[in-house]
Design a protein around this motif. Structure first.
Motif, PDB file in Angstrom:
ATOM      1  N   LEU A  15       0.830  -1.200   0.000  1.00 27.73           N
ATOM      2  CA  LEU A  15       0.000   0.000   0.000  1.00 27.73           C
ATOM      3  C   LEU A  15       0.867   1.254   0.000  1.00 27.73           C
ATOM      4  O   LEU A  15       1.887   1.305   0.694  1.00 27.73           O
ATOM      5  CB  LEU A  15      -0.911   0.023   1.228  1.00 27.73           C
ATOM      6  N   ALA A  16       0.460   2.248  -0.756  1.00 24.69           N
ATOM      7  CA  ALA A  16       1.131   3.548  -0.785  1.00 24.69           C
ATOM      8  C   ALA A  16       0.086   4.597  -0.422  1.00 24.69           C
ATOM      9  O   ALA A  16      -0.846   4.846  -1.203  1.00 24.69           O
ATOM     10  CB  ALA A  16       1.726   3.822  -2.164  1.00 24.69           C
ATOM     11  N   LEU A  17       0.226   5.191   0.756  1.00 22.44           N
ATOM     12  CA  LEU A  17      -0.813   6.063   1.310  1.00 22.44           C
ATOM     13  C   LEU A  17      -0.374   7.522   1.336  1.00 22.44           C
ATOM     14  O   LEU A  17       0.586   7.884   2.019  1.00 22.44           O
ATOM     15  CB  LEU A  17      -1.162   5.597   2.734  1.00 22.44           C
ATOM     16  N   GLN A  18      -1.113   8.354   0.613  1.00 18.37           N
ATOM     17  CA  GLN A  18      -0.815   9.786   0.566  1.00 18.37           C
ATOM     18  C   GLN A  18      -1.189  10.485   1.862  1.00 18.37           C
ATOM     19  O   GLN A  18      -2.025  10.002   2.620  1.00 18.37           O
ATOM     20  CB  GLN A  18      -1.584  10.451  -0.591  1.00 18.37           C
ATOM     21  N   GLY A  19      -0.572  11.634   2.076  1.00 18.31           N
ATOM     22  CA  GLY A  19      -0.920  12.481   3.206  1.00 18.31           C
ATOM     23  C   GLY A  19      -1.970  13.497   2.795  1.00 18.31           C
ATOM     24  O   GLY A  19      -2.079  13.850   1.626  1.00 18.31           O
ATOM     25  N   GLY A  44       3.671  -4.674   2.777  1.00 15.41           N
ATOM     26  CA  GLY A  44       4.349  -3.439   3.155  1.00 15.41           C
ATOM     27  C   GLY A  44       3.473  -2.229   2.933  1.00 15.41           C
ATOM     28  O   GLY A  44       2.564  -2.247   2.091  1.00 15.41           O
ATOM     29  N   ILE A  45       3.742  -1.176   3.685  1.00 15.74           N
ATOM     30  CA  ILE A  45       3.003   0.084   3.533  1.00 15.74           C
ATOM     31  C   ILE A  45       3.987   1.240   3.531  1.00 15.74           C
ATOM     32  O   ILE A  45       4.813   1.360   4.437  1.00 15.74           O
ATOM     33  CB  ILE A  45       1.984   0.323   4.663  1.00 15.74           C
ATOM     34  N   SER A  46       3.883   2.096   2.528  1.00 18.40           N
ATOM     35  CA  SER A  46       4.630   3.348   2.497  1.00 18.40           C
ATOM     36  C   SER A  46       3.635   4.476   2.731  1.00 18.40           C
ATOM     37  O   SER A  46       2.609   4.556   2.045  1.00 18.40           O
ATOM     38  CB  SER A  46       5.317   3.536   1.133  1.00 18.40           C
ATOM     39  N   GLY A  47       3.921   5.323   3.717  1.00 14.92           N
ATOM     40  CA  GLY A  47       2.976   6.380   4.037  1.00 14.92           C
ATOM     41  C   GLY A  47       3.655   7.686   4.371  1.00 14.92           C
ATOM     42  O   GLY A  47       4.781   7.705   4.866  1.00 14.92           O
ATOM     43  N   ASN A  54      -2.037   6.451   9.354  1.00 12.17           N
ATOM     44  CA  ASN A  54      -2.906   5.319   9.028  1.00 12.17           C
ATOM     45  C   ASN A  54      -2.122   4.020   8.984  1.00 12.17           C
ATOM     46  O   ASN A  54      -2.581   2.981   9.464  1.00 12.17           O
ATOM     47  CB  ASN A  54      -3.591   5.557   7.677  1.00 12.17           C
ATOM     48  N   ALA A  55      -0.934   4.069   8.386  1.00 15.16           N
ATOM     49  CA  ALA A  55      -0.089   2.878   8.273  1.00 15.16           C
ATOM     50  C   ALA A  55       0.287   2.344   9.649  1.00 15.16           C
ATOM     51  O   ALA A  55       0.197   1.140   9.921  1.00 15.16           O
ATOM     52  CB  ALA A  55       1.170   3.200   7.471  1.00 15.16           C
ATOM     53  N   ILE A 223      -2.150   2.312  -4.620  1.00 13.81           N
ATOM     54  CA  ILE A 223      -1.957   3.709  -4.208  1.00 13.81           C
ATOM     55  C   ILE A 223      -3.302   4.288  -3.786  1.00 13.81           C
ATOM     56  O   ILE A 223      -4.316   4.096  -4.468  1.00 13.81           O
ATOM     57  CB  ILE A 223      -1.367   4.531  -5.366  1.00 13.81           C
ATOM     58  N   VAL A 224      -3.313   4.969  -2.650  1.00 13.18           N
ATOM     59  CA  VAL A 224      -4.530   5.635  -2.182  1.00 13.18           C
ATOM     60  C   VAL A 224      -4.269   7.142  -2.156  1.00 13.18           C
ATOM     61  O   VAL A 224      -3.719   7.672  -1.192  1.00 13.18           O
ATOM     62  CB  VAL A 224      -4.958   5.141  -0.787  1.00 13.18           C
TER      63      VAL A 224
END
Length: 345
Positions: A15-19, A44-47, A54-55, A223-224
């Protein structure tokens, strides 16, 4: 005799989570819906900023209680954020008639904006009090994040002095790391970690995809996005200009990274088969129309009714993605890449 229902395949994703401040409740909704699917494994999560929060909240709950634990801890985290609305955003305490789209027009918000043009966070808040730090201490188990092998976390921040990206890995995660990732310099003092100072990671990587490509086995990245990409018409009022500038700034790094990834993939047939970019498949769960209707001021709106509304839109977007794209994961990219090009064609 009825045909036996085919069980959905198990998939592993990153997951790739935007701010995006309070708009990160949209991501909360997305995660809440994804975690209902026990066949989805998150490697894995990149945030960045709210994405990093959130991650961390998801990971803490997941480590202790699996999918349901992740959902529960996310709920508790956002409940805690809403509970200290006045401390996180003093202007909102006197903004009841100006919710959502009109929050930025409340007298208290206009006064706070004017004050920030005259005084810096070092003058307004000389003792560097951070209500967000209290929320993190009560809802994030950093020891668990440091020692787990169940989920890989990558949190981005911007080095104030070098303009370089800092990616915090699991063993480095701490209060300072998450606070640094969400540090807007007009609102908060730079966050110090090991003698270096950091601002919001969104200026450099929002979020950064590279760690997921190099450190995770799964080649599927969901990607979110939070910040709207397209916005028809030329902004003309000061507020419209600032809103659009906010969207452009916080999308730029991700758009550039996607563009580079696509160029590398186009050349991959000439590169080594071990090229980590070659098989990356991108997916996206977003609602452009809804997010661009909110405006930048709503990123500071931590009223529970607003957070709940945004969360429900995230759940809805995730549900649509699951029905439309779940079966394609592991096979091909489902993301509308044309929307993310940085250059005109």
């Amino acid at each position: 005799m009825k045909a036996k229902e085919k069980k959905p395949k198990k998939i592993t994703v990153n997951l790739a989570l935007q701010g995006g401040g309070a708009q990160g409740a949209f991501t909360w909704g997305v995660l809440d819906r994804l975690l209902e699917e026990k066949t989805i494994h998150i490697e894995g999560i990149s945030g960045t900023s709210a994405g990093a929060m959130n991650a961390a909240a998801l990971a803490c709950g997941f480590i202790k209680g699996g999918h349901e634990g992740g959902r529960k801890n996310l709920y508790q985290f956002w409940r805690a954020i809403s509970a200290c609305t006045g401390a996180l955003n003093p202007a909102q305490m006197w903004s009841a008639p100006f919710k959502n789209d009109f929050l930025g027009w409340s007298p208290s918000k206009l006064w706070m904006d004017s004050l920030s043009q005259i005084l810096s966070p070092y003058q307004i808040n000389p003792f560097n009090y951070s209500p967000l730090q209290e929320v993190l201490r009560k809802n994030i188990d950093f020891a668990a994040l440091n020692n787990t092998k169940k989920i890989k976390l990558f949190v981005g921040a911007t080095n104030v002095e070098t303009n370089m990206l800092k990616v915090f890995h699991n063993d480095e995660l701490c209060e300072e790391a998450l606070l640094a990732s969400a540090c807007l310099p007009t609102i908060s003092q730079a966050v110090k970690w090991k003698g270096r100072y950091y601002w919001d990671g969104g200026y450099i990587g929002n979020p950064v995809l590279e760690p997921l490509i190099y450190h995770c086995d799964s080649k599927d990245i969901i990607i979110v996005p939070i910040n709207a990409i397209c916005h028809k018409g030329v902004p003309k009022t000061p507020k419209e200009i600032l809103n659009r500038l906010n969207e452009v700034t916080f999308n730029a790094s991700l758009m550039r990274e996607i563009r580079v990834l696509l160029h590398i993939q186009a050349l991959s047939k000439h590169l080594s088969p071990e090229n980590p970019y070659a098989e990356v498949r991108l997916h996206s769960i977003q609602n452009e129309e809804f997010m661009k209707s909110l405006g930048a001021d709503s990123k500071f709106n931590t009223d529970w009714s607003f957070l709940s509304e945004v969360k429900s839109m995230g759940r809805e977007a995730a549900d649509k993605w699951i029905k439309k794209s779940y079966h394609i994961v592991g096979k091909e990219t489902t993301m509308d890449l044309g929307l993310w090009r940085m250059d005109e064609v």
